[in-house]
Design a protein around this motif. Sequence first.
Motif, PDB file in Angstrom:
ATOM      1  N   PRO A  33      36.130  38.206  28.546  1.00 22.91           N
ATOM      2  CA  PRO A  33      37.481  37.286  27.910  1.00 22.91           C
ATOM      3  C   PRO A  33      36.739  35.917  27.475  1.00 22.91           C
ATOM      4  O   PRO A  33      37.025  35.111  27.965  1.00 22.91           O
ATOM      5  CB  PRO A  33      38.369  37.008  29.153  1.00 22.91           C
ATOM      6  CG  PRO A  33      37.576  37.046  30.179  1.00 22.91           C
ATOM      7  CD  PRO A  33      36.597  38.186  30.101  1.00 22.91           C
ATOM      8  N   PRO A  60      38.580  42.374  23.509  1.00 24.36           N
ATOM      9  CA  PRO A  60      39.549  41.567  23.663  1.00 24.36           C
ATOM     10  C   PRO A  60      39.489  40.604  22.231  1.00 24.36           C
ATOM     11  O   PRO A  60      40.444  40.069  21.984  1.00 24.36           O
ATOM     12  CB  PRO A  60      39.281  40.593  24.872  1.00 24.36           C
ATOM     13  CG  PRO A  60      37.743  40.869  25.072  1.00 24.36           C
ATOM     14  CD  PRO A  60      37.449  42.235  24.556  1.00 24.36           C
ATOM     15  N   HIS A  77      43.098  42.270  23.958  1.00 25.18           N
ATOM     16  CA  HIS A  77      42.990  40.645  24.135  1.00 25.18           C
ATOM     17  C   HIS A  77      44.035  40.470  25.325  1.00 25.18           C
ATOM     18  O   HIS A  77      43.645  39.772  26.250  1.00 25.18           O
ATOM     19  CB  HIS A  77      43.699  40.188  22.832  1.00 25.18           C
ATOM     20  CG  HIS A  77      43.590  38.527  22.761  1.00 25.18           C
ATOM     21  ND1 HIS A  77      42.102  37.965  22.532  1.00 25.18           N
ATOM     22  CD2 HIS A  77      44.406  37.753  23.415  1.00 25.18           C
ATOM     23  CE1 HIS A  77      42.722  36.688  22.743  1.00 25.18           C
ATOM     24  NE2 HIS A  77      43.925  36.506  23.151  1.00 25.18           N
ATOM     25  N   THR A  80      42.966  41.627  28.870  1.00 24.93           N
ATOM     26  CA  THR A  80      41.771  40.814  29.509  1.00 24.93           C
ATOM     27  C   THR A  80      42.013  39.310  29.820  1.00 24.93           C
ATOM     28  O   THR A  80      42.005  38.564  30.633  1.00 24.93           O
ATOM     29  CB  THR A  80      40.485  41.007  28.602  1.00 24.93           C
ATOM     30  OG1 THR A  80      40.719  40.477  27.188  1.00 24.93           O
ATOM     31  CG2 THR A  80      39.955  42.328  28.799  1.00 24.93           C
ATOM     32  N   TYR A  81      42.606  38.458  28.701  1.00 21.53           N
ATOM     33  CA  TYR A  81      42.834  37.209  28.589  1.00 21.53           C
ATOM     34  C   TYR A  81      43.939  36.885  29.522  1.00 21.53           C
ATOM     35  O   TYR A  81      43.938  35.623  30.284  1.00 21.53           O
ATOM     36  CB  TYR A  81      43.062  36.469  27.446  1.00 21.53           C
ATOM     37  CG  TYR A  81      41.830  36.422  26.745  1.00 21.53           C
ATOM     38  CD1 TYR A  81      41.021  35.047  26.671  1.00 21.53           C
ATOM     39  CD2 TYR A  81      41.307  37.407  25.685  1.00 21.53           C
ATOM     40  CE1 TYR A  81      39.781  34.855  25.954  1.00 21.53           C
ATOM     41  CE2 TYR A  81      40.215  37.345  25.080  1.00 21.53           C
ATOM     42  CZ  TYR A  81      39.414  35.917  25.340  1.00 21.53           C
ATOM     43  OH  TYR A  81      38.190  35.825  24.389  1.00 21.53           O
ATOM     44  N   ASP A  85      40.391  34.359  31.932  1.00 21.71           N
ATOM     45  CA  ASP A  85      39.750  33.638  30.906  1.00 21.71           C
ATOM     46  C   ASP A  85      38.623  33.127  31.268  1.00 21.71           C
ATOM     47  O   ASP A  85      38.545  32.268  32.288  1.00 21.71           O
ATOM     48  CB  ASP A  85      40.957  32.647  30.155  1.00 21.71           C
ATOM     49  CG  ASP A  85      40.300  32.112  28.669  1.00 21.71           C
ATOM     50  OD1 ASP A  85      39.193  32.212  28.696  1.00 21.71           O
ATOM     51  OD2 ASP A  85      41.300  31.852  27.993  1.00 21.71           O
ATOM     52  N   GLN A 115      42.325  42.585  35.828  1.00 25.88           N
ATOM     53  CA  GLN A 115      41.700  42.803  34.621  1.00 25.88           C
ATOM     54  C   GLN A 115      41.189  44.070  34.387  1.00 25.88           C
ATOM     55  O   GLN A 115      41.512  44.890  33.543  1.00 25.88           O
ATOM     56  CB  GLN A 115      40.414  41.585  34.356  1.00 25.88           C
ATOM     57  CG  GLN A 115      39.793  41.996  32.928  1.00 25.88           C
ATOM     58  CD  GLN A 115      38.494  41.183  32.780  1.00 25.88           C
ATOM     59  OE1 GLN A 115      37.685  41.396  33.738  1.00 25.88           O
ATOM     60  NE2 GLN A 115      38.332  40.479  31.738  1.00 25.88           N
TER      61      GLN A 115
END
Length: 524
Positions: A33, A60, A77, A80-81, A85, A115
Amino acid sequence: MLLNMNFIVKALLGLCLVNSAFSARILFVMIAPSLSHHIFFRHLIKELSFRGHDVVSISPDPMNDPKLTNITEIDIHTETYDAFDARKWLETVQYNKPSSEISLMRSFLPLFYTQADNVLSAPKVQELIQNKNEHFDLVIVEMLMFNAHLFALRERFNCPAIGLASLDTSLNAMDAIGNPTDPNYYGSFFTEFSGGNLSFWERLQLLWHHIDFRLYYYLEYLPISDAMIAKHFNITDKTAWDLEKSVDLILTNTNPIFHIPRPKVPNYIDIGGMHMRERKPLPKDLKQFLDDSKQGVIYFSLGSNVKSTNLPAEKRAAILNVFRQLPYNILWKWENDTLPDKPANVLIKSWLPQQDVLDHPNLKAFITQGGIQSMEEAIRSNVPLICMPFGGDQKFNARRIADLGIGRRLPFDDITADTFLDAITDVASNPKYKKSITKLASVLWDQPTKPLDRAVWWVEYVIRHGGAKHLRSPAADFPWYKYLMLDIIGFILAVVIIALIVIIKVIKLLFRIIPLKKIKLKEQ
């Protein structure tokens, strides 16, 4: 003329046939991320597509470029984020002060699990995994310290795998290919120092890092990956470590000049600087600002993962106070449209074409957080550095900058108006830094091939030969006690101990016999 035309047509058809015959289907799985990682990966993804390969990219931070017709992107995206992060990691290191990067990894373990589960549960990723008709000739996996489960894709598609790292690799990657990791001089990108002039206490810290990282990775992290491969791939006869060790080759954003020279097995390939591109013209407003700054420009950017807008108020006040005193203009990557109390000599931009900015002849110094890609770009442009490291590989890079004499290291906690002013004034005005970085650049970039061409060649090499197991070091498959020769050392110690015991017993026996003989002689 007609014969010539026929020859040309046949030659072109031949080239097309050669190109199509070597058009492979490649799966990229890059889940960090962090935009800076993906900027590095994009160059290889695009170059492989330009060469006729069919690329599927799980990322992501997808490019979303309609001109890239043979690249299919799967956007993860949110998956993951939302879980983890990189910005959280770096700011936690800087502001919360964990005892070590390894202890920080331990605290993030639940997020790593989330994640991993999120990515592999994503509908389009699941569709790819479950499609029995899907085929790939190669899987390229981002190889960091929390991606072992992704090598299950190699098992799923029964094809070779390459590990790709946007910075130096972690110790588990070295272990996976049997690359030597001597704690006398090499730690990893998590350690601040490496090299040949370390003190006893620094070497002791490196040794502990080697031990602590492996305790964390093999005993605490890998069980998470085992759970992932069982849940999402139904693989129970192999461990995640078995799958990670199956990697054929590792491409890593390192070079033997900036990074500490060290032994490398044949399937460990340096591609440091792969993201370098051809120089482009600057936007007109930016070019005018730089051109008009005859006295020089200080460029300030903390990269994509650390936001200048999140700097503590007292640090920001000290920085602005210093900028106000300088004779130079300041170009600051600032993520908002406005900067309170901004000095007249400061220009803020939320995004900047960094490579082109650094190439401008009026650049005096680059204030950076110390990411490796920024280091490489500054070295190519011969711009001295002031490094304010946060975490990850940045502390090592900052230490290396100071050791090489190409700039100054300024720990974040040490930033005051006085220390900041001293560092900028010294680096911008003292010619020794410019001289050192110019010399370093001439050595570092004197290479037989360009890093991107080297990376592409090795990717296609693995595809051509169906893997690269013939380059694999036998050490990669040794158990740890055999790798450290503990079995042989133990055997030798056992033989020595047994021999000593036998000798001692023989001597004792002799001492018992000799007195007896003396007594008998006296009696006679």
